[in-house]
Design an enzyme around this catalytic site. Sequence first.
Site, PDB file in Angstrom:
ATOM      1  N   GLU B 185      -7.350   0.428  -0.698  1.00 22.78           N
ATOM      2  CA  GLU B 185      -6.879   1.745  -0.236  1.00 22.78           C
ATOM      3  C   GLU B 185      -7.937   2.837  -0.314  1.00 22.78           C
ATOM      4  O   GLU B 185      -8.091   3.626   0.621  1.00 22.78           O
ATOM      5  CB  GLU B 185      -5.633   2.176  -1.027  1.00 22.78           C
ATOM      6  CG  GLU B 185      -4.328   1.549  -0.568  1.00 22.78           C
ATOM      7  CD  GLU B 185      -4.124   0.122  -1.049  1.00 22.78           C
ATOM      8  OE1 GLU B 185      -4.969  -0.388  -1.808  1.00 22.78           O
ATOM      9  OE2 GLU B 185      -3.112  -0.483  -0.664  1.00 22.78           O
ATOM     10  N   HIS B 254       7.073   1.469  -7.435  1.00 19.84           N
ATOM     11  CA  HIS B 254       7.248   1.351  -5.983  1.00 19.84           C
ATOM     12  C   HIS B 254       8.266   2.354  -5.438  1.00 19.84           C
ATOM     13  O   HIS B 254       8.772   2.170  -4.330  1.00 19.84           O
ATOM     14  CB  HIS B 254       7.699  -0.070  -5.611  1.00 19.84           C
ATOM     15  CG  HIS B 254       6.602  -1.080  -5.696  1.00 19.84           C
ATOM     16  ND1 HIS B 254       6.059  -1.498  -6.887  1.00 19.84           N
ATOM     17  CD2 HIS B 254       5.926  -1.758  -4.725  1.00 19.84           C
ATOM     18  CE1 HIS B 254       5.120  -2.408  -6.649  1.00 19.84           C
ATOM     19  NE2 HIS B 254       5.007  -2.567  -5.353  1.00 19.84           N
TER      20      HIS B 254
END
Lengths: 345, 453
Positions: B185, B254
């Site tokens: 990322e 998450h």
Amino acid sequence: MASGVRAARTAGTVAVEVIEPKPVVPPAEELFKLYREMLLIRRFEEKAGQLYGMGLIGGFCHLYIGQEAVAVGIQHALTEKDSVITGYRDHGHMLVCGMDPRRVMAELAGRVTGYSKGKGGSMHMFAKEVRFYGGHGIVGAQVALGTGIAFAHKYKKDGGICVTYFGDGAANQGQVYESFNMAALWKLPVLYVIENNRYAMGTSTERHASTRELYQRGLAFGIPGAQVDGMDVLAVREKAIEAVKYVREGNGPFVLEALTYRYRGHSMSDPGKYRTKEEVQEMRERHDPIDKLKALMIAEGIADEARFKEIDKEIRDICNEAARFAQDSPEPDPSELYTDVLVEA
Amino acid sequence: MPTPVLMPALSPTMTEGTLARWLKKPGDRVKPGEVIAEIETDKATMEVEAVDEGTIAEILVPEGTEGVKVNTPIALIVAEGESPPAAAAAPPPPRGAEAARPAAPAAPRVLRPIEPLEESWAGAKTVKLTVREALRDAMAEEMRRDPTVFLMGEEVGYYQGAYKVSQGLLDEFGPERVIDTPITEYGFTGLGVGAAMAGLRPIVEFMTWNFAMQAIDHIINSAAKTLYMSGGQMNCPIVFRGPNGAAARVAAQHSQEYSSWYAHCPGLKVVAPYSAADAKGLLKAAIRDPNPVVFLENEVLYGKSFEVPDVPDLLVPIGRAKILRRGRDLTITAFSIMVGKALEAAERLAAKGIEAEVVDLRTLRPLDVETVVESVKRTNRLLSVEEGWPVCGIGAELAALVMEHAFDWLDAPVVRVTGKDVPMPYAANLERLALPQVEDIAAAAEALVARRI
Ligand SMILES: Cc1ncc(C[n+]2csc(CCOP(=O)(O)OP(=O)(O)O)c2C)c(N)n1
Ligand SMILES: [Mg+2]
């Protein structure tokens, strides 16, 4: 020391001395250009240091003195399609990219005539017209950004490459290896230049790098690398020409490690207690890239002392003029506080 | 003419120092870079180097002197040949605290009269689309329109998108424009930002926004700040998108909601649509925007169907909220998935005779303060709903803005319904408790309306 290039290499604890062939000496005209560019950086940085001392430049100011041969040598291998990006020690790269010393100095002084209207300062300056992409203050950020600029060169098929400079300290950042992986995977036209000046602030490579052969750091990704004496502008230029050719031909990235040295502190406020005076003195006196080129030009009968005095005067005039321009320029208008946050569509 | 050597500032904060030691005496020749004196600053002992070549003519401040102010002449050097540099003779500039502080202009947060929200497609034929399809269509249309637009991210190509948002794009646009990235990322976000600076228009998909924490440095430091740091030269036309907030039972790492994180930062635009039409129109607008746009989607909404105007170029303006339901008793603001919950709560309230006005914020930066304030001036009460944490959240910002711009119209304090101030729990019952539910909104609204001051 005009004969041969000495690149001190250390593999583990064993120091190996490699004698490489003497670099080709380019025509006199180019030698003068190389000399002038290095001297311009040197004198500009001395002037910047002086203005800092007078309080005209504030904050962090990282001088490039000692490392001039790297940016100058590399630039001589580039064409105008290519782009350049680096970190916060960026004044030298900007000058060799052809940016106006007056506007660079004005930016250092936080004046509206600076490249960023005084809003960026020493560490954050850009010049799209010469494809200089900054000037970045986060150690290692320019590596991913430069890889993206290379991606754009490839996407647009414009034939350009991106030279991405970073330091020995930055070479430990995770995003460097994320970038290496993508650059190799997608064969991006990027030349990574590691300016190994032996220190990341006060931490020497011995204390920050598990392996100090930084040019080998791309090998795990299949990226070839080479090391060059970064105190010898002709050696840098020659290696850069080879490396740029490799990258431009579509082979993907290349890592070029330049062994160099900064004479001044990390930034202006560095007391420099992590290295000895003798070490600095030895580099200044025996390995100075400007003295080295000058000695060669004298030995080859290309120029005499009088000619060098003239050049020095010309360069000093440029730097004095840059300082005068910066001081005479106004600070940005208070209304500039709220401009340039967003592009108004 | 001798050039004065001035007491230098050797650190960003130094205003005075002690001249500890002279290494040169009158008559000594000095070269640029040569150390001439040592100074003790607030931090350390530092060396003073000569800037010009010449001979020390006079020492003006003897060693051992304390409290020597920056810019005091400490010695004189006579140069040979050239005249002394202009800079050295200049008067000392204003420094730090001594410098006159210019009056800062007021922040440009003046409320403007609201222009009517123009929806040129009003009355057009509609088609039923899921949010997922709407997002895909938006990207496909913009990629057809502009060859510099490309999509990159994990699993966007061969896998057709981790949540199938990019379904079919690889087939149509090929691997040069639909790029599967490694799981990296920080690296691929930096790469995207660099590509945007160099003239492309990347769409960077995060598998979810949770993982963009690794990339937030490039989103803020590289994408959001560069235009300003470059004095307006270097813009960064890029869209960062992906699902944000809680999905279902995926627990703390998450399930975070990031609106207030990004809405905090100047240099970004932040969008969080609810309906499929807004998802499509706002994503198309985001891709065309010359600025970095954080586009917050919601996994639970991906499969939800809405009527979407069937027009060739559906563009929804960034920065405009939309009133989805009119009401006189209170204003409920919400965005993303919470809009649906707010609308449901409004239904229940209506059954009890309470008329709630529901405002879909749609954009969180720049926030459409005008629409919210105007609504509050009519209803005199504000209930802010968001899925994220309360502290420094969007509701906190709205409460402050409404106080600044509609204090006299308020009949009760602003109330917030937010996610609970805890990491997201896994257990089904706890997760339900942690998230704002329709009944929480309805109950808070009832209590707010009942309150009189
Ligand atoms: C991410 C990040 N961490 C720390 C810093 C503070 N910092 C600025 S320069 C520097 C040292 C970098 O050394 P190197 O990469 O060798 O470059 P050099 O200064 O030698 O040119 C540090 C730690 C920073 N700017 N960014
Ligand atoms: Mg270093």
